[in-house]
Scaffold this motif. Structure first.
Motif, PDB file in Angstrom:
ATOM      1  N   GLN A  30       0.835  -1.200   0.000  1.00  0.00           N
ATOM      2  CA  GLN A  30       0.000   0.000   0.000  1.00  0.00           C
ATOM      3  C   GLN A  30       0.878   1.262   0.000  1.00  0.00           C
ATOM      4  OE1 GLN A  30      -3.380  -0.278  -0.017  1.00  0.00           O
ATOM      5  NE2 GLN A  30      -3.700   1.921  -0.103  1.00  0.00           N
ATOM      6  N   TRP A  32       3.969   1.541  -1.178  1.00  0.00           N
ATOM      7  CA  TRP A  32       4.559   1.699  -2.515  1.00  0.00           C
ATOM      8  C   TRP A  32       3.546   2.363  -3.444  1.00  0.00           C
ATOM      9  CZ3 TRP A  32       9.425   0.385  -4.498  1.00  0.00           C
ATOM     10  CH2 TRP A  32      10.294  -0.241  -3.599  1.00  0.00           C
ATOM     11  N   MET A  33       2.320   1.842  -3.345  1.00  0.00           N
ATOM     12  CA  MET A  33       1.238   2.350  -4.180  1.00  0.00           C
ATOM     13  C   MET A  33       1.027   3.847  -3.932  1.00  0.00           C
ATOM     14  SD  MET A  33      -1.373   1.818  -6.153  1.00  0.00           S
ATOM     15  CE  MET A  33      -2.574   3.086  -6.538  1.00  0.00           C
ATOM     16  N   MET A  36       3.837   6.013  -5.347  1.00  0.00           N
ATOM     17  CA  MET A  36       3.785   6.172  -6.808  1.00  0.00           C
ATOM     18  C   MET A  36       2.587   7.018  -7.231  1.00  0.00           C
ATOM     19  SD  MET A  36       5.049   2.476  -8.177  1.00  0.00           S
ATOM     20  CE  MET A  36       6.566   1.761  -7.522  1.00  0.00           C
ATOM     21  N   LYS A  37       1.496   6.847  -6.501  1.00  0.00           N
ATOM     22  CA  LYS A  37       0.301   7.618  -6.832  1.00  0.00           C
ATOM     23  C   LYS A  37       0.567   9.108  -6.634  1.00  0.00           C
ATOM     24  CE  LYS A  37      -4.570   7.837  -5.872  1.00  0.00           C
ATOM     25  NZ  LYS A  37      -5.504   7.802  -4.765  1.00  0.00           N
ATOM     26  N   ALA A  40       2.579  10.334  -9.421  1.00  0.00           N
ATOM     27  CA  ALA A  40       1.758  10.436 -10.628  1.00  0.00           C
ATOM     28  C   ALA A  40       0.937  11.720 -10.603  1.00  0.00           C
ATOM     29  CB  ALA A  40       0.850   9.222 -10.763  1.00  0.00           C
ATOM     30  N   PHE A  45       5.739  10.777 -12.331  1.00  0.00           N
ATOM     31  CA  PHE A  45       5.817   9.326 -12.506  1.00  0.00           C
ATOM     32  C   PHE A  45       5.852   8.985 -13.990  1.00  0.00           C
ATOM     33  CE2 PHE A  45       3.744   5.156 -12.902  1.00  0.00           C
ATOM     34  CZ  PHE A  45       4.405   4.404 -11.943  1.00  0.00           C
ATOM     35  N   ALA A  48       7.115   2.301 -14.021  1.00  0.00           N
ATOM     36  CA  ALA A  48       7.799   1.491 -13.016  1.00  0.00           C
ATOM     37  C   ALA A  48       7.397   0.048 -13.216  1.00  0.00           C
ATOM     38  CB  ALA A  48       7.401   1.938 -11.604  1.00  0.00           C
ATOM     39  N   GLU A  49       8.288  -0.872 -12.963  1.00  0.00           N
ATOM     40  CA  GLU A  49       7.928  -2.288 -12.981  1.00  0.00           C
ATOM     41  C   GLU A  49       8.709  -3.034 -11.905  1.00  0.00           C
ATOM     42  OE1 GLU A  49       5.440  -3.186 -14.627  1.00  0.00           O
ATOM     43  OE2 GLU A  49       5.352  -2.009 -16.475  1.00  0.00           O
ATOM     44  N   PRO A  50       8.062  -3.984 -11.286  1.00  0.00           N
ATOM     45  CA  PRO A  50       8.792  -4.876 -10.372  1.00  0.00           C
ATOM     46  C   PRO A  50       9.418  -6.010 -11.169  1.00  0.00           C
ATOM     47  CG  PRO A  50       6.437  -5.353 -10.317  1.00  0.00           C
ATOM     48  CD  PRO A  50       6.630  -4.275 -11.340  1.00  0.00           C
ATOM     49  N   TYR A  79      12.245  -1.198 -10.824  1.00  0.00           N
ATOM     50  CA  TYR A  79      12.744   0.124 -11.189  1.00  0.00           C
ATOM     51  C   TYR A  79      11.585   1.094 -11.317  1.00  0.00           C
ATOM     52  CZ  TYR A  79      10.968  -0.533 -15.913  1.00  0.00           C
ATOM     53  OH  TYR A  79      10.156  -0.713 -16.986  1.00  0.00           O
TER      54      TYR A  79
END
Lengths: 116, 401
Positions: A30, A32-33, A36-37, A40, A45, A48-50, A79
């Motif tokens: 949550q 991390w989310m 990034m949110k 954004a 933003f 990104a990808e895990p 990243y």
């Protein structure tokens, strides 16, 4: 505006799954989310990808081996690409990363534009 | 469902949203045929739509064309699941439907197309169902939808609930479209009956969503909703088992849905705040009077006449005057009513309106002037295309001997 690559090394949230309860895992993801949110919403933003924990390494002579053969804390777990004006700003962005709650590190690299 | 997906893909990609919904419905049909309908079908559909969207985004995320429309959060595996979950949460869905209502009712789109767009995007009607409801063909509806979508693209209309300063103006358009949609289902006797019932039910559902949102919760909305409840309460009592229309006088009032009437009364009370009286208030009050009368003869015609007079002042509508004439005939007799009609019958709006000669026929019938009554019933019959109306008028005409 320049682009910066944030490499997440170690502290990989993926492995947290085994170590902690699903609730703790959820709560961590949550964060991390949310991080990034927020980026954004500020227009910073850019993707990104895990990454999974396995991998292949191809070396001279097209020799293929399994895995990056690194110590766990150095494995790249994902990243993020962000928009920032300079290194200072990119570093500030990186400081908000929840990876520091585990003992991971973030490597910040500027993306070279028009250089090749 | 299309509303939620439209927020994800943007209004310019509304077709993608429609395609995904179409696929999901097909998948549902297949799966339900094999395994039976799940316990909570709408949750099943939403979950399926979510997965389908996930698949779609994963496949398409490299394509620049969509990327510009879609937030980058939906392109990253870190955030895609969570972001989609938020989009599909219940409150968000309601808000999206509201946004879609405002988009569909944008004043750059004509009323016919507004309603077609509402039915397609908000109510999940297929093109051919819409065509059936409006007694037209698929290509006409397709054209209407195409033009409406072109307008949305052209004017770059935003997928949002209007800001407070604009909401006043925009909400009138939404209410009007919902009113027309409801009437299309309720008053029209054309088209297939199950579709008409759906139209009215959908109009009521959307009006309810509007009334539950702070932006839409204003007296006018509540008044329209009350009107829908009062009319809805009488929906099934209006038609007998053979599909014949029953007049108010002939309806079995025990079949009226008392719960809906009570709900309407509560809403109408709630709508009676502020100093603005809308036509919806008056029409709801008229419907209310009919609903609370124990029998046709117990109807409070004096109250009704007062309401009609306010309605006429507000709308200047000859149709309202025609209706008031029917009320006058109950108070002062058919001659007084005919005198009202003589004053308005040349109005353009009434030129091909079958209820004008039909009403005149009724009034002459009551005066026992059978020759004139038959004459007007026969004219009325030629002006309506509904087989049920025709049948009723033929019956009346045959009684004029």
């Amino acid at each position: 505006m320049k682009k910066y690559l944030l490499l997440f090394r170690g502290g990989d949230a993926h492995r947290m799954e085994e170590q902690k309860s699903p609730e703790a895992w959820q709560a961590h993801m949550q964060k991390w989310m949310q991080w990034m949110k927020a980026l954004a919403e500020q227009g910073k933003f850019a993707g990104a990808e895990p990454l999974t924990n396995d991998g292949k390494v191809i070396s001279k002579g097209l020799k293929v081996t399994d895995g990056p053969y690194m110590e766990g804390k150095e494995i790249v777990g994902g990243y993020l690409i962000c928009n920032a004006n300079n290194y200072d700003e990119a570093v500030e962005i990186a400081k908000g990363c929840p990876i520091f709650e585990q003992d991971g590190i973030v490597e910040v690299r500027e993306i070279l534009e028009g250089g090749m | 469902m299309v509303s939620v997906l439209t927020k994800i893909f943007g209004l310019t990609n509304i077709e993608i949203a429609e395609d995904i919904v179409h696929d999901v419905l097909l998948k549902a049909l297949e799966s339900w045929k094999l395994k039976g309908v799940p316990e909570n079908p709408s949750a099943w559909l939403m979950a399926a739509a979510k997965n389908k969207t996930l698949d779609f985004l994963r496949h398409k995320k490299q394509e620049e064309k969509y990327a510009r429309q879609i937030t980058p959060l939906l392109q990253s595996e870190y955030t895609i699941g969570h972001t989609l979950n938020n989009y599909f949460s219940e409150n968000e869905i309601k808000d999206d439907q509201l946004r879609m209502m405002f988009v569909c009712c944008h004043d750059s789109i004509n009323e016919e197309s507004q309603i077609a767009l509402i039915l397609k995007t908000l109510c999940g009607f297929s093109v051919s169902e819409i065509a059936k409801a409006f007694l037209t063909n698929d290509s006409t509806i397709n054209k209407r939808l195409y033009r409406a979508k072109e307008k949305l693209r052209e004017l770059e209309i935003k997928f949002e609930i209007p800001v407070p300063s604009e909401i006043e103006k925009r909400i009138d358009q939404v209410l009007k479209a919902l009113y027309l949609l409801f009437n299309e289902g309720y008053s029209s006797t054309e088209g297939e009956s199950f579709i008409r019932e759906e139209l009215a039910a959908e109009a009521l559902r959307l009006c309810l969503i509007l009334s539950q949102h702070t932006a839409g919760n204003i007296p006018k909305t509540l008044a329209l909703l009350a009107l829908m409840y009062f009319h809805g309460a009488r929906f099934n009592a209006r038609i007998d088992d053979e599909g014949n229309i029953l007049l108010l006088k002939e309806q079995n009032r025990k079949l009226w849905d008392n719960e809906m009437i009570q709900e309407g009364i509560i809403l109408l009370n709630m709508a009676s705040t502020g100093d603005l009286v809308s036509t919806y208030h008056i029409e709801a009050a008229i419907a209310y009077e009919h609903c609370i009368a124990k029998s046709y003869n117990d109807t409070n015609w004096k109250n009704l006449l007062n309401y009609y007079q306010v309605l006429i002042t507000l709308t200047k509508s000859p149709v309202a005057e025609l209706n008031s004439a029917i009320v006058i005939s109950e108070i002062d007799g058919p001659d007084a009513a005919l005198n009202v009609i003589f004053k308005i019958e040349l109005a353009d709006e009434l030129k091909n309106y079958y209820l004008l000669p039909a009403t005149k026929g009724d009034l002459y019938f009551r005066k026992s002037d059978m020759i004139k009554a038959k004459y007007f019933y026969d004219i009325a019959e030629t002006l309506t295309s509904s087989p049920f109306e025709k049948k009723l008028l033929r019956k009346k005409s045959n009684m004029c001997t």
